[in-house]
Write a protein that holds these residues in place. Structure first.
Motif, PDB file in Angstrom:
ATOM      1  N   VAL B  26       0.834  -1.201   0.000  1.00  0.00           N
ATOM      2  CA  VAL B  26       0.000   0.000   0.000  1.00  0.00           C
ATOM      3  C   VAL B  26       0.868   1.251   0.000  1.00  0.00           C
ATOM      4  CG1 VAL B  26      -2.135   0.876   1.018  1.00  0.00           C
ATOM      5  CG2 VAL B  26      -1.200  -1.293   1.807  1.00  0.00           C
ATOM      6  N   GLU B  27       0.361   2.278  -0.650  1.00  0.00           N
ATOM      7  CA  GLU B  27       1.062   3.558  -0.605  1.00  0.00           C
ATOM      8  C   GLU B  27       1.042   4.097   0.820  1.00  0.00           C
ATOM      9  OE1 GLU B  27      -0.482   6.369  -3.386  1.00  0.00           O
ATOM     10  OE2 GLU B  27      -0.280   4.969  -5.062  1.00  0.00           O
ATOM     11  N   GLU B  28       2.113   4.718   1.195  1.00  0.00           N
ATOM     12  CA  GLU B  28       2.217   5.242   2.551  1.00  0.00           C
ATOM     13  C   GLU B  28       1.062   6.198   2.880  1.00  0.00           C
ATOM     14  OE1 GLU B  28       5.915   7.166   3.394  1.00  0.00           O
ATOM     15  OE2 GLU B  28       5.411   7.516   5.472  1.00  0.00           O
ATOM     16  N   ALA B  29       0.736   7.035   1.904  1.00  0.00           N
ATOM     17  CA  ALA B  29      -0.313   8.024   2.124  1.00  0.00           C
ATOM     18  C   ALA B  29      -1.653   7.360   2.432  1.00  0.00           C
ATOM     19  CB  ALA B  29      -0.449   8.921   0.909  1.00  0.00           C
ATOM     20  N   VAL B  30      -1.855   6.156   1.892  1.00  0.00           N
ATOM     21  CA  VAL B  30      -3.106   5.427   2.136  1.00  0.00           C
ATOM     22  C   VAL B  30      -3.071   4.790   3.526  1.00  0.00           C
ATOM     23  CG1 VAL B  30      -4.472   3.432   1.409  1.00  0.00           C
ATOM     24  CG2 VAL B  30      -3.547   4.995  -0.308  1.00  0.00           C
ATOM     25  N   ALA B  31      -1.978   4.081   3.794  1.00  0.00           N
ATOM     26  CA  ALA B  31      -1.878   3.333   5.050  1.00  0.00           C
ATOM     27  C   ALA B  31      -1.859   4.249   6.274  1.00  0.00           C
ATOM     28  CB  ALA B  31      -0.641   2.450   5.032  1.00  0.00           C
ATOM     29  N   THR B  32      -1.280   5.441   6.097  1.00  0.00           N
ATOM     30  CA  THR B  32      -1.166   6.320   7.262  1.00  0.00           C
ATOM     31  C   THR B  32      -2.479   7.031   7.585  1.00  0.00           C
ATOM     32  OG1 THR B  32      -0.197   7.977   5.798  1.00  0.00           O
ATOM     33  CG2 THR B  32       1.321   6.731   7.195  1.00  0.00           C
ATOM     34  N   LYS B  33      -3.515   6.740   6.824  1.00  0.00           N
ATOM     35  CA  LYS B  33      -4.850   7.192   7.232  1.00  0.00           C
ATOM     36  C   LYS B  33      -5.242   6.470   8.513  1.00  0.00           C
ATOM     37  CE  LYS B  33      -8.292   8.758   4.900  1.00  0.00           C
ATOM     38  NZ  LYS B  33      -8.101  10.198   5.006  1.00  0.00           N
ATOM     39  N   LEU B  34      -4.572   5.365   8.764  1.00  0.00           N
ATOM     40  CA  LEU B  34      -4.806   4.600   9.990  1.00  0.00           C
ATOM     41  C   LEU B  34      -3.820   5.072  11.057  1.00  0.00           C
ATOM     42  CD1 LEU B  34      -5.086   1.193   8.178  1.00  0.00           C
ATOM     43  CD2 LEU B  34      -6.990   2.482   9.141  1.00  0.00           C
ATOM     44  N   GLY B  35      -4.340   5.574  12.148  1.00  0.00           N
ATOM     45  CA  GLY B  35      -3.504   6.150  13.201  1.00  0.00           C
ATOM     46  C   GLY B  35      -2.398   5.227  13.672  1.00  0.00           C
ATOM     47  N   ALA B  36      -2.719   3.939  13.822  1.00  0.00           N
ATOM     48  CA  ALA B  36      -1.748   2.982  14.344  1.00  0.00           C
ATOM     49  C   ALA B  36      -0.561   2.855  13.397  1.00  0.00           C
ATOM     50  CB  ALA B  36      -2.406   1.629  14.546  1.00  0.00           C
ATOM     51  N   LYS B  69      -9.875   4.590  -1.000  1.00  0.00           N
ATOM     52  CA  LYS B  69     -10.916   5.453  -1.563  1.00  0.00           C
ATOM     53  C   LYS B  69     -10.830   6.850  -0.960  1.00  0.00           C
ATOM     54  CE  LYS B  69     -13.686   3.653  -4.635  1.00  0.00           C
ATOM     55  NZ  LYS B  69     -13.066   3.145  -5.680  1.00  0.00           N
ATOM     56  N   HIS B  70     -10.697   6.890   0.346  1.00  0.00           N
ATOM     57  CA  HIS B  70     -10.686   8.197   1.000  1.00  0.00           C
ATOM     58  C   HIS B  70      -9.421   8.977   0.693  1.00  0.00           C
ATOM     59  CE1 HIS B  70     -14.305   8.529   3.614  1.00  0.00           C
ATOM     60  NE2 HIS B  70     -14.429   7.305   3.118  1.00  0.00           N
ATOM     61  N   ALA B  71      -8.301   8.270   0.615  1.00  0.00           N
ATOM     62  CA  ALA B  71      -7.051   8.955   0.307  1.00  0.00           C
ATOM     63  C   ALA B  71      -7.107   9.517  -1.101  1.00  0.00           C
ATOM     64  CB  ALA B  71      -5.871   8.005   0.455  1.00  0.00           C
ATOM     65  N   ASN B  72      -7.637   8.731  -2.054  1.00  0.00           N
ATOM     66  CA  ASN B  72      -7.741   9.194  -3.439  1.00  0.00           C
ATOM     67  C   ASN B  72      -8.667  10.378  -3.564  1.00  0.00           C
ATOM     68  OD1 ASN B  72      -6.014   7.272  -4.274  1.00  0.00           O
ATOM     69  ND2 ASN B  72      -7.582   5.870  -5.049  1.00  0.00           N
ATOM     70  N   ASN B  73      -9.809  10.283  -2.880  1.00  0.00           N
ATOM     71  CA  ASN B  73     -10.780  11.362  -2.978  1.00  0.00           C
ATOM     72  C   ASN B  73     -10.274  12.654  -2.358  1.00  0.00           C
ATOM     73  OD1 ASN B  73     -12.577   9.867  -4.342  1.00  0.00           O
ATOM     74  ND2 ASN B  73     -13.819   9.317  -2.575  1.00  0.00           N
ATOM     75  N   ASN B  74      -9.358  12.501  -1.416  1.00  0.00           N
ATOM     76  CA  ASN B  74      -8.901  13.704  -0.733  1.00  0.00           C
ATOM     77  C   ASN B  74      -7.775  14.426  -1.455  1.00  0.00           C
ATOM     78  OD1 ASN B  74     -10.771  13.399   1.199  1.00  0.00           O
ATOM     79  ND2 ASN B  74      -9.424  12.428   2.694  1.00  0.00           N
ATOM     80  N   THR B  75      -7.168  13.730  -2.445  1.00  0.00           N
ATOM     81  CA  THR B  75      -6.044  14.366  -3.117  1.00  0.00           C
ATOM     82  C   THR B  75      -6.490  15.511  -4.020  1.00  0.00           C
ATOM     83  OG1 THR B  75      -6.156  12.572  -4.696  1.00  0.00           O
ATOM     84  CG2 THR B  75      -4.364  12.488  -3.063  1.00  0.00           C
ATOM     85  N   ASN B  76      -7.585  15.295  -4.756  1.00  0.00           N
ATOM     86  CA  ASN B  76      -8.075  16.440  -5.536  1.00  0.00           C
ATOM     87  C   ASN B  76      -9.066  17.212  -4.672  1.00  0.00           C
ATOM     88  OD1 ASN B  76      -9.885  14.379  -5.627  1.00  0.00           O
ATOM     89  ND2 ASN B  76      -9.762  14.075  -7.832  1.00  0.00           N
ATOM     90  N   SER B  77      -8.676  18.407  -4.371  1.00  0.00           N
ATOM     91  CA  SER B  77      -9.450  19.152  -3.369  1.00  0.00           C
ATOM     92  C   SER B  77     -10.705  19.774  -3.977  1.00  0.00           C
ATOM     93  CB  SER B  77      -8.575  20.233  -2.742  1.00  0.00           C
ATOM     94  OG  SER B  77      -8.024  21.014  -3.782  1.00  0.00           O
ATOM     95  N   ASP B  78     -11.536  18.904  -4.495  1.00  0.00           N
ATOM     96  CA  ASP B  78     -12.804  19.350  -5.053  1.00  0.00           C
ATOM     97  C   ASP B  78     -13.797  19.584  -3.932  1.00  0.00           C
ATOM     98  OD1 ASP B  78     -14.289  19.911  -7.354  1.00  0.00           O
ATOM     99  OD2 ASP B  78     -13.397  18.161  -8.344  1.00  0.00           O
ATOM    100  N   LYS B  79     -14.749  20.424  -4.205  1.00  0.00           N
ATOM    101  CA  LYS B  79     -15.763  20.663  -3.185  1.00  0.00           C
ATOM    102  C   LYS B  79     -16.728  19.483  -3.086  1.00  0.00           C
ATOM    103  CE  LYS B  79     -17.233  24.992  -1.309  1.00  0.00           C
ATOM    104  NZ  LYS B  79     -18.252  26.043  -1.316  1.00  0.00           N
ATOM    105  N   GLY B  80     -16.889  18.797  -4.220  1.00  0.00           N
ATOM    106  CA  GLY B  80     -17.817  17.680  -4.243  1.00  0.00           C
ATOM    107  C   GLY B  80     -17.262  16.430  -3.564  1.00  0.00           C
ATOM    108  N   ASN B  81     -16.042  16.523  -3.070  1.00  0.00           N
ATOM    109  CA  ASN B  81     -15.397  15.371  -2.462  1.00  0.00           C
ATOM    110  C   ASN B  81     -16.140  14.790  -1.278  1.00  0.00           C
ATOM    111  OD1 ASN B  81     -13.277  14.346  -3.748  1.00  0.00           O
ATOM    112  ND2 ASN B  81     -11.841  15.903  -3.026  1.00  0.00           N
ATOM    113  N   ASP B  82     -16.620  15.664  -0.462  1.00  0.00           N
ATOM    114  CA  ASP B  82     -17.376  15.242   0.708  1.00  0.00           C
ATOM    115  C   ASP B  82     -18.569  14.392   0.288  1.00  0.00           C
ATOM    116  OD1 ASP B  82     -16.038  16.035   2.870  1.00  0.00           O
ATOM    117  OD2 ASP B  82     -17.590  17.397   3.627  1.00  0.00           O
TER     118      ASP B  82
END
Lengths: 138, 163
Positions: B26-36, B69-82
């Motif tokens: 997994v990409e680091e940016a994805v895995a580090t969404k998990l606090g642990a 999914k969440h990491a990908n969606n958060n990279t493009n800072s679109d307003k519709g992301n939420d």
């Protein structure tokens, strides 16, 4: 899922409305104890959406609909267990000092709702409880 | 020190090993969404293989799917992301059976995936809403352990809540 002895139960119950929580008290002893714990009340208060309990002859609890998607509607319950879903607008304008805050209930188009309080001033508040004083009609 | 990595961007890959030996790259940016995992990466720094003895492959895979999914969606800072995230979250929890839900919750909690824990507990809460007490007991296989009369007393006290 063992929801009786589960570490997540508190988190789950905290997401429910006051009415759901109270009915959950009679599911089992564990839930009753959890919900009756003053700590639970504090946690709920800290994250709950605004609701309003009006006490006159009977009492009314106004709270957000039990659904995250419909935030705009309040439903109310009276002692007689009737339930309505009318759009009730609560408008508050928080001010400091709090005695200058006004609470206005807009229950237009709702004949069943016999709440006489339409506008009130805040005397004081404590732990989410508001002491209101009804204004004289001029 | 020269690095064997040829990437110029910060897409470092981590290897996560589940309790049953299944590994995920997994990409680091994805895995580090998990606090642990974030903590482990910060503490151990250079370690690329992370062993997770308390989560099995099936549920680790699901947790990582959510993170991705969440990491990908958060990279493009679109307003519709939420909105996209919300919609995707709904899909994610829609058909989960209780057993999966429970294990996923345990996994997310162990990995300190706060947002995911929130999503999953909300799902369980939605299974309680609007149900009668008997239906709640049936759904979660809870047996009433009240003394005779005790339950009636609670209901009587709060009759308005038991319409």
């Amino acid at each position: 899922m063992d929801l009786k002895n589960d570490i997540f139960v508190i988190n789950i119950l905290l997401k429910l409305s006051i009415k759901s929580i109270i009915s959950c008290k009679s599911v089992c002893k564990t839930w009753l104890d959890l919900i009756s714990d003053p700590q639970f009340t504090k946690l709920h208060l800290a994250q709950a959406k605004t609701s309003l309990l009006i006490r006159n002859k009977s009492f009314y609890l106004f709270e957000f609909e039990d659904d995250r998607d419909s935030n705009l509607r309040y439903c109310w319950y009276s002692k007689s267990s009737r339930r309505c879903h009318h759009n009730i607008k609560l408008s508050t304008k928080p001010k400091i000092p709090s005695c200058k805050t006004r609470v206005t209930l807009n229950c237009q188009g709702d004949d069943n709702l016999n709440v006489r309080l339409t506008s009130a001033g805040v005397v004081n508040s404590c732990d989410g409880l508001l002491c209101l004083v009804e204004e004289e009609d001029s | 020190m020269s690095s064997s990595s040829t990437t110029t961007t910060t897409t470092r890959l981590l290897m996560l090993k589940a309790s049953d030996g299944v590994t995920f790259e997994v990409e680091e940016a994805v895995a580090t969404k998990l606090g642990a995992i974030n903590n482990m990466v910060e503490e151990e720094g250079s370690e690329d293989l992370i062993c997770l003895p308390n989560v099995n492959g099936k549920f680790l895979g699901m947790v990582l799917e959510w993170c991705k999914k969440h990491a990908n969606n958060n990279t493009n800072s679109d307003k519709g992301n939420d909105e996209v995230n919300k919609w995707w979250d709904k899909e994610f929890v829609m058909d989960l059976d209780q057993n999966t839900l429970y294990h996923l919750l345990m996994a997310a909690d162990y990995l300190s995936g706060t947002e995911l824990v929130d999503l999953l507990t909300e799902k369980v809460a939605s299974m309680i809403r609007g149900k009668k007490v008997e239906e709640i007991r049936e759904t979660f296989k809870i047996k009433s352990d009240f003394l005779p009369g005790q339950e009636e007393e609670i209901r009587k006290k709060n009759s308005w809540a038991f319409e």
